[in-house]
Design a protein around this motif. Structure first.
Motif, short mmCIF file in Angstrom:
data_model
loop_
_atom_site.label_atom_id
_atom_site.label_comp_id
_atom_site.label_asym_id
_atom_site.label_seq_id
_atom_site.Cartn_x
_atom_site.Cartn_y
_atom_site.Cartn_z
N GLU A 148 -3.62 3.98 -0.63
CA GLU A 148 -3.79 3.29 -1.90
C GLU A 148 -3.62 1.79 -1.67
O GLU A 148 -2.62 1.35 -1.10
N CYS A 149 -4.59 1.03 -2.15
CA CYS A 149 -4.59 -0.42 -1.96
C CYS A 149 -4.42 -1.11 -3.31
O CYS A 149 -4.77 -0.56 -4.35
N VAL A 180 -9.19 -2.82 -0.13
CA VAL A 180 -9.92 -1.63 0.32
C VAL A 180 -10.99 -2.04 1.33
O VAL A 180 -11.12 -1.44 2.41
N GLU A 224 -12.15 8.84 -5.75
CA GLU A 224 -11.61 8.64 -4.41
C GLU A 224 -12.10 9.74 -3.49
O GLU A 224 -12.60 10.78 -3.94
N ASP A 283 -6.07 -3.58 -4.57
CA ASP A 283 -7.32 -3.97 -5.22
C ASP A 283 -8.49 -3.62 -4.29
O ASP A 283 -8.31 -3.20 -3.14
N LEU A 284 -9.71 -3.77 -4.82
CA LEU A 284 -10.90 -3.43 -4.05
C LEU A 284 -11.08 -4.33 -2.84
O LEU A 284 -11.56 -3.89 -1.79
N ALA A 324 -12.80 2.95 -4.96
CA ALA A 324 -12.44 1.79 -5.77
C ALA A 324 -11.04 1.27 -5.45
O ALA A 324 -10.81 0.06 -5.46
N ARG A 325 -10.09 2.16 -5.19
CA ARG A 325 -8.70 1.74 -4.94
C ARG A 325 -8.09 2.39 -3.71
O ARG A 325 -6.92 2.15 -3.41
N THR A 326 -8.83 3.21 -3.01
CA THR A 326 -8.27 3.96 -1.88
C THR A 326 -9.22 3.98 -0.70
O THR A 326 -10.42 3.77 -0.83
N ARG A 356 0.85 -1.19 0.00
CA ARG A 356 0.00 0.00 0.00
C ARG A 356 0.90 1.24 0.00
O ARG A 356 2.07 1.19 0.35
#
Length: 568
Positions: A31-32, A38, A499, A34-35, A60-62, A18
Motif C-alpha cells: 500500500e502506497c 505506486v 487492486e 499515493d499513485l 491506484a494505491r497498491t 507504506r
C-alpha cells in the motif's frame, strides 16, 4: 542510487509510509500513500526485480508483488521494508499519441457534469498531460491519469452491456481506451482508430505503465478499425465467442486426435502465461494444474505440454495414427470404441493406447468437475503470448473445441533428444475428490482485506459450510451461505480502489457471499478479499462441483513473516 538504500526519499527526507498486506503465502500488496509512489515503486521493481519475483501489478494505491516460493516472498518483504525507488526509473516511458474523434455519446453529459461544456471537455482532455498508470480489466486496457487531472466524473448509473472497441472514455480522474468490445460504465468522449491490443505486434499493448499519453483531436471522417482478436464477440464472458479469431489454423492431416464430440465444454490448456498482469492478461492455464501435470506425467510428457480440460464428461476424441493417452483430475473413466463398434473401458490415472480410428469417450465423473486428457507428445496448437491456454475471460488463446477439429500431436520427448522416455505407472488420486453434497476442506490465509470484516467475519467464514452454486466457471466458484447461516458483513464501509488479485482469492461483493477466484480471474478487483486459499488446495478448489460444500480452515501465518501492518 543502489537498488536498496536507507529509507530516505530522493530529496533526503523520510521515505513514504507504506504497508505490506499479505495475499496468500507467496505475495503481498504494498500500500502506497499515493499513485505517484505506486508508479515509482512499480518502475523500480520492473527494472530491478527481487529474487524470485513472478508478477507485478500496479493499481491506484497498491502494487501487487508475487513470488515463486514462500521463502522468496518473505525475503523480499524484509528487503522492501527499506526500499526507496530509484528516481531515474519512473521517467523511462515513451510518449504515445492517440488520435481521437470526439463524438462520444456521453460528451455532452460530461460537459454538463463538469460545467465545461462539450468544447471545454475536448480541450481539457486533449491538453492534459496523461500518463499510463496501470493496466487491468482487459488486455490492453490502461488506466491513464494526469499530474493535474482535468476533471473528476462519476461512472454511468447504468453500465452499457457493450462498449465498442476503440471507445475513449473517462471515469473518476482516469481516462482509458476500450481495447475490445466489452461491458463498461465509463463515460464515452469519443473513439480512436488505433488498436490498443494487437497480437501481430511485437508488444501487443499500445501502452505500458509509465508511458506518456497525448490524446490528439482528429477529424470526424476517421474510421474505426480493430484488430481481429477484438471482433470475435461482444461479451467477454461468453467463452464460445470471445476467442482470438485470427489464430492460425492447424494441419488437419497431422497425426494426433480429432474431436468427435466436444462435450459440455472442452478447452486446450497448459500452465498458462504468467508475468503479463500489467497488460491486463491473467496467467490462465489449467484450473487444476496438479491434475494436468499428472496426466502429462503418465504419458511421458513434460509438465508444460498442452492437454484438454473437459467439464462433466461427454468429450469424444478419435485417434489419427496410434496414440498414447491418459485421464486425470475428476473421478472419470473412459470408454474406447473401435471402428467395428467393439468397446472396452479405460481407467483414470493410467496410460492407455488409442489406436488409429478408435474413439475415446470421457465418461461423466462420479466426483469432481474437470477431467484432463493428455496426449503423448502434447497437443500442438498455435501459441498466443507463449501459451496454448484458452482464457475464457479475455478471449486469448484457442477457443473451445468443436466437432471435427484436429488436435495435432507435438514432438515426444525422446524425439527431442531426451532419450527413451517411458510412460508412467498407474498413480493414485492426488486427493479425495468431492461430489455434490460432499464437504471439501480448504485452507485459507487471512488477508489482504480481512480487516474489512473483523474477527467476527473470519469466524463466520470458517465456522459455516458454504455451498457451491450453479454459477461456477473458470473465472470463479460462487459460494452461498447455507440454510441457517448468514453472508459475511463488512465492518468497514466505502469503496475499495481496484487492486491486483491472485488465484485463490476470496473476493466478497456487497452480497456478502464470497467468490473464489480460479484460473481466469480478473487481473484486478474492486471488492475486498477476506483471504486467499492456500496454493496446495487450489486444485481441489477447481474440482468443486455445484452442490458441493466448502469448509474453510484458517491457515496460520508463518511466525517469520513481517506483521501485515508494519511500515515498509
Amino acid at each position: 542510487m543502489s537498488a536498496l538504500t536507507p529509507a530516505r526519499s530522493a530529496e533526503g527526507g523520510p521515505a513514504p509510509a507504506r504497508t505490506l498486506r499479505w495475499t496468500g503465502t507467496r505475495g503481498f500488496l504494498v500500500e502506497c500513500p499515493d499513485l505517484a509512489d505506486v508508479m515509482r515503486l512499480h518502475a523500480h521493481l520492473t527494472a530491478r526485480p527481487e529474487r524470485g519475483q513472478r508478477q507485478l501489478i500496479a493499481a491506484a494505491r497498491t502494487v501487487l508483488v508475487t513470488f515463486t516460493s514462500e521463502a522468496a516472498a518473505e525475503h523480499a518483504a524484509a528487503r522492501l521494508s527499506t526500499l526507496v525507488p530509484d528516481a531515474h526509473d519512473a521517467g523511462s516511458g515513451r510518449t504515445v499519441e492517440v488520435g481521437v474523434v470526439y463524438d462520444g455519446e456521453d460528451l455532452a453529459a460530461v460537459g454538463e457534469l463538469t460545467g465545461l461544456g462539450a468544447d471545454g471537455v475536448i480541450r481539457a482532455h486533449s491538453e492534459a498531460e496523461w500518463f499510463a498508470a496501470f493496466g487491468g480489466f482487459a488486455p490492453g486496457f490502461m488506466y491513464c491519469t494526469a499530474d493535474a487531472p482535468p476533471f473528476d466524473v462519476p461512472r454511468r448509473d447504468s453500465p452499457r452491456t457493450a462498449v465498442p472497441a476503440g471507445a475513449v472514455a473517462v471515469a473518476g480522474e482516469f481516462s482509458a481506451v476500450y481495447p475490445r468490445v466489452s461491458p463498461g460504465g465509463w463515460q464515452l468522449l469519443g473513439r480512436t482508430a488505433q488498436p490498443m491490443w494487437d497480437l501481430s505486434r511485437e508488444q501487443p499493448a499500445l501502452l505500458a505503465p509509465g508511458d506518456r499519453v497525448r490524446y490528439v483531436p482528429v477529424r470526424a471522417s476517421a474510421t474505426l478499425s480493430a484488430p481481429a482478436e477484438s471482433e470475435a464477440g461482444a461479451d467477454a464472458h461468453d467463452a464460445a465467442d470471445a476467442y482470438d479469431a485470427a489464430a492460425p489454423t492447424t494441419d488437419a492431416a497431422a497425426p494426433g486426435l480429432v474431436v468427435a464430440d466436444p462435450g459440455l465444454l472442452s478447452l486446450p490448456q497448459d500452465l498458462g502465461r504468467s508475468g503479463l498482469g500489467d497488460l491486463g492478461v491473467v496467467a490462465s492455464g489449467s484450473a487444476d494444474r496438479d491434475a494436468a501435470r499428472q496426466a502429462n506425467r503418465l504419458v511421458g510428457n513434460g509438465p508444460a505440454e498442452a492437454v484438454v480440460e473437459t467439464v462433466l464428461g461427454g468429450l469424444a476424441l478419435t485417434a489419427r495414427g496410434d496414440q498414447v493417452l491418459a485421464l486425470a483430475g475428476a473421478e472419470a473413466t473412459g470408454t474406447v470404441t473401435a471402428p467395428d463398434g467393439a468397446a472396452h473401458p479405460v481407467a483414470a490415472r493410467s496410460p492407455f493406447a488409442l489406436l488409429d480410428g478408435h474413439t475415446l469417450t470421457v465418461d461423466e465423473p462420479t466426483a469432481g468437475l474437470r477431467t484432463y486428457v493428455a496426449l503423448r507428445g502434447g497437443i500442438d496448437l498455435p501459441q498466443t503470448l507463449g501459451s496454448r491456454a484458452a482464457d475464457t475471460l479475455s478471449g486469448l488463446g484457442p477457443g473451445p473445441l468443436t466437432a471435427g477439429q484436429a488436435l495435432p500431436r507435438g514432438v515426444a520427448l525422446e524425439d527431442r533428444g531426451a532419450g527413451v522416455v517411458m510412460v508412467g505407472d498407474p498413480e493414485p488420486a492426488l486427493r479425495p475428490t468431492p461430489a455434490a453434497g460432499d464437504v471439501a476442506v480448504l485452507r485459507v490465509v487471512p488477508g489482504p482485506r480481512d480487516d474489512w470484516f473483523g474477527d467476527a467475519g473470519l469466524a463466520r467464514l470458517s465456522t459455516q459450510d458454504w455451498e457451491v452454486s450453479q454459477q461456477t466457471d473458470r473465472i470463479g466458484v460462487r459460494l452461498t451461505a447455507p440454510d441457517g447461516g448468514a453472508p459475511l458483513e463488512r465492518v468497514r464501509h466505502g469503496e475499495l480502489a481496484s487492486e491486483g488479485a491472485v488465484r485463490g482469492a476470496l473476493q466478497v461483493p456487497p452480497s456478502g457471499e464470497p467468490v473464489l477466484f480460479l484460473a481466469d480471474h480478473p487481473v484486478t478487483g474492486g471488492y475486498p478479499v477476506i483471504g486467499v486459499v492456500a496454493r496446495e488446495d487450489l486444485g481441489l478448489a477447481a474440482q468443486l462441483p455445484p452442490g458441493a460444500k466448502v469448509r474453510f480452515v484458517l491457515h496460520p501465518v508463518p511466525a517469520a513473516r513481517p506483521d501485515q501492518e508494519s511500515p515498509a
